[in-house]
Structure formats: C-alpha cells, structure tokens
Design an enzyme around this catalytic site. Sequence first.
Site, PDB file in Angstrom:
ATOM      1  N   HIS A 362       0.440  -1.033   0.039  1.00  0.00           N
ATOM      2  CA  HIS A 362      -0.081   0.195  -0.126  1.00  0.00           C
ATOM      3  C   HIS A 362       0.989   0.909   0.183  1.00  0.00           C
ATOM      4  O   HIS A 362       2.114   1.435   0.652  1.00  0.00           O
ATOM      5  CB  HIS A 362      -0.875   0.111   1.379  1.00  0.00           C
ATOM      6  CG  HIS A 362      -1.289  -1.111   2.030  1.00  0.00           C
ATOM      7  ND1 HIS A 362      -2.490  -2.115   1.146  1.00  0.00           N
ATOM      8  CD2 HIS A 362      -0.611  -2.480   2.715  1.00  0.00           C
ATOM      9  CE1 HIS A 362      -2.664  -3.218   2.184  1.00  0.00           C
ATOM     10  NE2 HIS A 362      -1.824  -2.868   2.569  1.00  0.00           N
ATOM     11  N   ASN A 385      15.325   8.543  -2.121  1.00  0.00           N
ATOM     12  CA  ASN A 385      16.474   9.108  -3.558  1.00  0.00           C
ATOM     13  C   ASN A 385      17.311   9.972  -3.835  1.00  0.00           C
ATOM     14  O   ASN A 385      17.937   9.614  -4.740  1.00  0.00           O
ATOM     15  CB  ASN A 385      15.912   7.349  -4.654  1.00  0.00           C
ATOM     16  CG  ASN A 385      15.341   8.262  -5.533  1.00  0.00           C
ATOM     17  OD1 ASN A 385      14.171   9.029  -4.929  1.00  0.00           O
ATOM     18  ND2 ASN A 385      14.984   7.586  -6.201  1.00  0.00           N
TER      19      ASN A 385
END
EC number: 2.7.7.23
Length: 460
Positions: A362, A385
């Site tokens: 999810h 990231n």
Amino acid sequence: MTNYAIILAAGKGTRMTSDLPKVLHKVSGLTMLEHVFRSVKAINPEKAVTVIGHKSEMVRAVLADQSAFVHQTEQLGTGHAVMMAETQLEGLEGHTLVIAGDTPLITGESLKSLIDFHVNHKNVATILTATAPDPFGYGRIVRNKDGEVIKIVEQKDANEYEQQLKEINTGTYVFDNKRLFEALKCITTNNAQGEYYLTDVVAIFRANKEKVGAYILRDFNESLGVNDRVALATAETVMRQRITQKHMVNGVTFHNPETVYIESDVTIAPDVLIEGNVTLKGRTHIGSGTVLTNGTYIVDSEIGDNCVVTNSMIESSVLAAGVTVGPYAHLRPGTTLDREVHIGNFVEVKGSHIGEKTKAGHLTYIGNAQVGSSVNVGAGTITVNYDGQNKYETVVGDHAFIGSNSTLIAPLEIGDNALTAAGSTISKTVPADSIVIGRSRQVTKEGYAKRLAHHPSRSK
C-alpha cells in the site's frame, strides 16, 4: 529467380496536415513504411530501393542500412519516382516489385502470391488489383473480352464506361526489371495531371504485344492507401482486428477485443486472459496464464507466467512468474520483480530490483533500491533517493520488516532480518538482526486540550 523491390516514400502527404512525412505515421506501433518493408521482405529481394524526398533524412533513418535510397527532388508522379531507382537497378535480370510506402495493410503472403502469379504466367508486368465497393478515386483496370489487361486509366482520365468498373489498381506492381526501365524512357506527361504515370508503361507493353496480367487481392482492405487521418484510423482498426484475431487463434482470451490496443511487436503466450481497455505496446511479452484486468497499460516489458496485473501501468520492467501488481500501481523503467512479489495499490517502483516473495502492499514509493527476498514493506514507506542533483541507492536485506510510514533516506543499507519501527526516519546503516527506532518519543499531556481554542469547552 531474383527479386528486387522499389518502395515509393518521397511524398509529403499534404492531406495528413502534418509536419511528419506521411509514411512515418504509425499504425499499431510501427510506421507505415516499416509495415510495408516487413511485407516486402517476404519476397526476399536481392536489393530494396526506397525513393525518398520530403524530409528524406527522417525517412532514411527508419530503414537505415536495410535499404538502398534514391532521392526524388521533384514529385512528378509515380513513373518519375520509379525512374529515380534506375541508377540502382537498370540492366539487372529479375523481377521488380513496385509498392507505395503508405499501404500498411498489404501482407507478405499477398506479395509472394503476386510474384508467383507473375512468374508462372510469364508476364512482363503484373498489376495487383482489388474489387472495390466504391471505386471512385482509384485507377480502373480495363480488360478486353478475353480478360486480358489492356490499360489502367486514372479517375480524372476515365470515360463514363471506365468509371463504372469495380476492379481497381492498388498501386502495387511486378515488372520484368529490364523492360520496366526501358519502357519508362517512353512515357510522357500528356495527361490530366501533367505527371509521369507509372501506369502508362502498361500501354507500352500492350502496344509491343507483351503480356500484362493482373492478380486480384482476396481482401480489399489490403489495398488501402493512407492519404489522410480518416484512412489512418481505418488502417488502425483493421490492423488491430488482425492482431487480436491472431492472438485469439494462438490461445489468448479477450473479454472485449474491440476495446483492446495491442501493437505489432507484442508477443503473448497461450492461456492469457485479457479484459477490456488493456493497452500493450512496444516489445512487450506476456507469459502463459497471466491475467491483465481492465485498464492495464504495459509498454516494453516482460511479464512472466501466471502473473496478475490489475488496472496498473508498467513501463520497461521485468516481472518473474507469479507476480501480482495493483490495483493502481505504477512500475517505472528499470524495475525488476522476482517470483511471487506483490506490489499493491498505489505503489510506485522505479529503477529497483525486488527479491522473491517480497510484499509492498500500500501507498509506497521504492526508487533506486535493491530489496531482498521475503521483505515486508509497510504502508506509506518512502525511499528518499534524490537530493535535487543526484540519485542514491537504498539496499534492504532478506527478511527485513519495514514498518509503516518509514522514511528511508539514501544512501542507506538495512541488513538481513532487520526491523524498522513504524513512523521512523532512517538515515544510517541498520545492521542485520537489529531493530531501529527513528522517531520522537510520544509525550502525553492530560487535560491540556481543554486550553486550546478548538475544544468544545472554549466555545461556551
């Protein structure tokens, strides 16, 4: 038997109302020129020559080293276009196919049959014809009482009788190569268009009592020349029907094939189930037993056997067997999912490798990550990231448990069997078999809410 091919691809295509050369408009994922060239390859031509003109470098780039090219500076008719190939083919023994680059529905089987008919009947020229429900606008095939072809007459030059004829010229021919270029030296522009008609060589051959034949297509749709967007849509519809029918014959089930879009280079194994409104593009492969539900969009990806993709988008990714994706998931380029991975609703994965039996069920973003096997990625997990300039990698070991709402700030490594507490922000290495808690301690102040403006007691 030596075969050659001339593909006419010099025109602009004014009625397309486009900056793109006509032959570069796509049908089922390939340019019309690519469709034609693939069909031409069925006759194994010793040499293929493509006549280019408008935006020639764009057209040349599509076929690259698969064809020789000649340039038609002025578009002075089909006969003039074929004259341009003289430097490549003049004097060669063999049979030359001439075909327009805007006929994407012609099949290789029909071209092979045309060549065989031409050779077996020892014709100097053979015209590929079709029976048109409405022949208006097409060149008509005029035969004598013995059924021999006398001439081809264009719409603007046809008399009342000739305009009633149903057999039409498709614009595809096979010629004795030497005689073709000899006859082209004799044609003129004495016609309603003031152009060099390739069809005039038929009259020249007939005047010399040379044999001219016609091979009639079984399917009129193959003769379609695309000159505008209406015809382009027609070609797309016919091609889409061909593609879905081919896959059904090969063992694929479609719930609603009329709503499915599958491009030409897609491959599908038997026992795949495809629901409505599915799009498969590029060099996609779907493995046996896989189910694609309504609304799924896949491009340039490999989907393994027995996967289930539910209303999701997959781009340039590789899925091993038994993977489940969706609903509403997005796999972006560079994603690899090993066996039995589950990517659930509202999960996005990019440039990452996820090990077998890992689950991200999810509301998760996994980017530039290496995730091990049998990992649980809790709801709301985010890999951080990107710092605005560079991307960094997150590595998660086997059997790790990532708690819900974890924020993983890359570069980061989480060891095997490690656990991150829900709500944690993790920025440093987590050793194997560790539990990490990266959140503030909860502070509870009893009764304090009564002092705040929102409390019901404050409204009295």
